[in-house]
Each structure stands twice: as structure tokens, then as C-alpha cells.
Design an enzyme around this catalytic site. Structure first.
Site, mmCIF file in Angstrom:
data_model
loop_
_atom_site.group_PDB
_atom_site.id
_atom_site.type_symbol
_atom_site.label_atom_id
_atom_site.label_comp_id
_atom_site.label_asym_id
_atom_site.label_seq_id
_atom_site.Cartn_x
_atom_site.Cartn_y
_atom_site.Cartn_z
ATOM 1 N N LYS A 227 6.408 -1.961 1.819
ATOM 2 C CA LYS A 227 5.218 -1.164 2.434
ATOM 3 C C LYS A 227 4.228 -2.272 2.366
ATOM 4 C CE LYS A 227 3.125 3.451 3.175
ATOM 5 N NZ LYS A 227 3.517 3.118 4.680
ATOM 6 N N TYR B 77 0.598 -1.107 0.088
ATOM 7 C CA TYR B 77 -0.114 -0.059 -0.120
ATOM 8 C C TYR B 77 0.864 1.165 -0.004
ATOM 9 C CZ TYR B 77 0.782 0.968 4.992
ATOM 10 O OH TYR B 77 1.360 1.313 6.245
HETATM 11 N N1 PDD Z 1 2.912 5.290 7.310
HETATM 12 N N2 PDD Z 1 7.437 3.877 8.488
HETATM 13 C C1 PDD Z 1 6.280 3.256 8.857
HETATM 14 C C2 PDD Z 1 6.373 1.756 9.318
HETATM 15 C C3 PDD Z 1 5.085 3.790 8.113
HETATM 16 O O1 PDD Z 1 4.105 3.087 8.262
HETATM 17 C C4 PDD Z 1 5.090 4.880 7.756
HETATM 18 C C5 PDD Z 1 4.079 5.728 6.925
HETATM 19 C C6 PDD Z 1 6.306 5.867 7.641
HETATM 20 C C7 PDD Z 1 6.557 6.935 7.022
HETATM 21 O O2 PDD Z 1 6.722 7.277 5.748
HETATM 22 P P1 PDD Z 1 5.939 8.254 4.794
HETATM 23 O O3 PDD Z 1 6.852 9.423 5.063
HETATM 24 O O4 PDD Z 1 6.331 7.909 3.458
HETATM 25 O O5 PDD Z 1 4.390 8.519 4.928
HETATM 26 C C8 PDD Z 1 7.571 5.057 8.158
HETATM 27 C C9 PDD Z 1 1.868 5.628 6.741
HETATM 28 C C10 PDD Z 1 1.466 7.021 6.850
HETATM 29 C C11 PDD Z 1 0.412 4.601 7.189
HETATM 30 O O6 PDD Z 1 0.788 3.761 7.393
HETATM 31 O O7 PDD Z 1 -0.788 5.369 7.616
#
Ligand code: PDD
Length: 289
Positions: A152, A37
Site C-alpha cells: 500500500k 499508508y
Molecule cells: N484505498 N485497492 C486499492 C488500490 C485501494 O487503494 C484500496 C483502498 C482498496 C481497498 O482496500 P481496503 O478495503 O483495505 O480499504 C483496494 C483506500 C481507501 C484509499 O486509498 O483511500
């Protein structure tokens, strides 16, 4: 553009009301968490860092062997259309691609599966004023996740349990510790200011390479702020004058209490105020574009 009364979602090629979107139970995303995702912010109707998110999506799909259902222009069209259909403004776009619906539950992947593509737009309310004023609280917890956190993946049970453990302890976020080092948090990356230098862990399969993390480093570089991509040993973190967490939905949030103790003087620090200003300017620039 006005917000529709019922939010619209994208499922397998069409826009439909979110509350009508249905996925078959034999979808491997439902049975195995077999999917990936992205979450990306939209400010003033303008998606933020869309190409970086689509690049990471492509990497996650390639790593899992799920075919990428669209090319880059196709994804851009889909996300732009979804944002517009939901009224533009400030939104968080969520998209997920699963390996698809299989004929039966089987760990082995049946040939010829068609990936399921789902996307929705969620409201992205302004960050609460009290976060900028007082910061957030965090606890440290052992990192119990798997070894491929750079993907992700929708398989987020460990993150959910850790976030829940943080909530139970009255904290907003949990910083995850592996081998004495903070790698990231349950849904955000981690920065610290140690001896007046900004430090964040280097890119590693044990963490997600955050788009916001990279944007913060870019803003720091452009402004001449010194930073290092270095392991964050817990012993060093204990001496930090500032700690921040970053994500697409949290922006850059100052952590002012860690494990019940104040970080620095217990208030959002001067470097956070600076980077937050640069971040807000960047957002305003997008919206004005
Ligand atoms: N999560 N690390 C993890 C484990 C994350 O799930 C996320 C983001 C990040 C930060 O990534 P970014 O800056 O690209 O949003 C780091 C999203 C926001 C979520 O799961 O809702």
C-alpha cells in the site's frame, strides 16, 4: 465527545492542529513517494478491523525495508488517541510512514534515516442514499500501475491518473484491466455475481488485499453465501448480474453501469442488498461494543 474546531493530526510523536503539520521537503515521501499508508474506518468511535490494517501496514513496511516505527500496542494507542482527540464518531483514519528525511536527494537510501510518521482523522460521512438506490458508474481502463500493488504505497500517480480519466468520462470509479482480467479498481477491490455465484479475484501481487474485501468474504462465509476467488475475465464480467466495489471508505458499493451499459437490470442487485445488510449489521455491532 465533541469534534474539535480544528482537526488534530499526529506528526512524529505529537498531536497538533492539522493545518500546522509540516514535513521537510527533503522527506523521501515528498521527493520519491517513498512510503506506505493505511486508511481505516472508525464507526461510533470504534476502529474497524484495526489489527488487519496494522498487519497489512507491517507487511508493506517489511516489503519496502522501512523500519516499523511502533509495535502493535503502540500503533493501537496512537490511532485510538487520534480518533478520540478528533471527537470519535465516524471517521476515516489516514496514516502514513515514509522512509524519512534524507541529507540530500539521492535514490540510494542514506543509512540511519528515521521514518516520518503522520496520521490524521477525516470525517466519514454516511454513504449517500442515492448509492444504495441507484448504484455508481464505472469504466474499465488498462492497468498501467507497477507490479507490486500488494504494497500500500503512497506512490499513487497511476491510480490518480486513472481515477481522473474515469471522472472525465463521468464515472465514479475505474476497474483496472490487465491481460484481459479485472484485477481491482483505482481505490477499491472488485466483486461480481456471475451465474448466481459471488466471484472476486484471488489475492495476487498485482492488487491490494483489501481489508473490506476480506471482511465481505468472511460475512459471506458466515451467512452461507457461495463465493469463489477466481480471475475475473472481461468476457465473464460482461455476463455479470451484479458488480460491486469495496473499500474502507466506500463499504460495499454496487456498480450499476459499466462502460455505459447497465449491469444486470441496472439497479443494485439482491445479493448486494443482502451483503450490505450484513455489513451494516457488522458496523452497528462495532458501534454497540
Ligand atoms: N484505498 N485497492 C486499492 C488500490 C485501494 O487503494 C484500496 C483502498 C482498496 C481497498 O482496500 P481496503 O478495503 O483495505 O480499504 C483496494 C483506500 C481507501 C484509499 O486509498 O483511500
Amino acid at each position: 465527545m465533541t469534534t474539535p474546531e480544528r482537526p488534530l493530526a499526529w506528526l512524529d510523536g505529537q498531536l497538533l492542529p492539522l493545518d500546522e503539520a509540516r514535513v521537510p521537503v527533503l522527506d523521501r515521501g515528498f521527493l520519491f513517494g517513498d512510503g506506505v499508508y493505511e486508511v481505516l474506518p472508525v464507526y461510533g468511535g470504534h476502529p474497524c478491523r484495526m489489527d488487519e490494517h496494522l498487519e497489512r501496514l507491517a507487511t508493506s513496511l517489511a516489503a519496502t525495508g522501512i523500519p516499523n516505527p511502533y509495535d502493535r500496542p503502540g500503533w493501537r494507542r496512537l490511532l485510538t488517541q487520534l480518533a478520540e482527540a478528533n471527537g470519535g464518531g465516524d471517521l476515516a483514519l489516514y496514516l502514513q510512514v515514509t522512509r524519512g528525511v534524507a541529507p540530500k536527494r539521492d535514490h540510494a537510501v542514506a543509512p540511519g534515516l528515521v521514518p516520518t510518521v503522520f496520521a490524521m482523522a477525516m470525517p466519514l460521512p454516511p454513504r449517500p442514499a442515492e448509492v444504495a438506490e441507484h448504484g455508481i458508474t464505472a469504466v474499465t481502463l488498462p492497468d498501467t500501475r507497477w507490479a507490486l500493488c500488494q504494497i500500500k504505497a503512497i506512490t499513487l500517480l497511476a491510480n490518480v491518473m486513472q481515477k481522473q480519466a474515469a471522472t472525465t468520462q463521468g464515472a465514479d470509479e475505474a476497474l483496472l484491466v490487465r491481460d484481459g482480467r479485472v484485477v481491482e479498481a483505482t481505490a477499491s477491490n472488485v466483486f461480481a455475481v456471475i451465474d448466481d455465484v459471488l466471484v472476486t479475484p484471488p489475492v495476487d501481487p498485482g492488487m491490494l488485499t483489501g481489508v473490506t474485501r476480506n471482511l465481505v468474504l468472511e460475512l459471506a462465509r458466515a451467512d452461507g453465501i457461495e463465493y469463489r476467488e477466481e480471475e475475473l475475465l472481461m468476457t465473464r464480467l460482461a455476463t455479470a448480474s451484479e458488480i460491486w466495489v469495496t473499500s474502507s471508505t466506500r463499504e460495499v458499493s454496487p456498480v450499476t453501469t459499466l462502460d455505459g451499459r447497465p449491469v444486470g437490470d441496472g439497479r443494485p442487485g439482491p445479493l448486494w442488498r443482502k451483503i450490505n445488510r450484513l455489513y451494516q449489521e457488522y458496523k452497528a455491532g462495532l458501534a454497540a461494543a
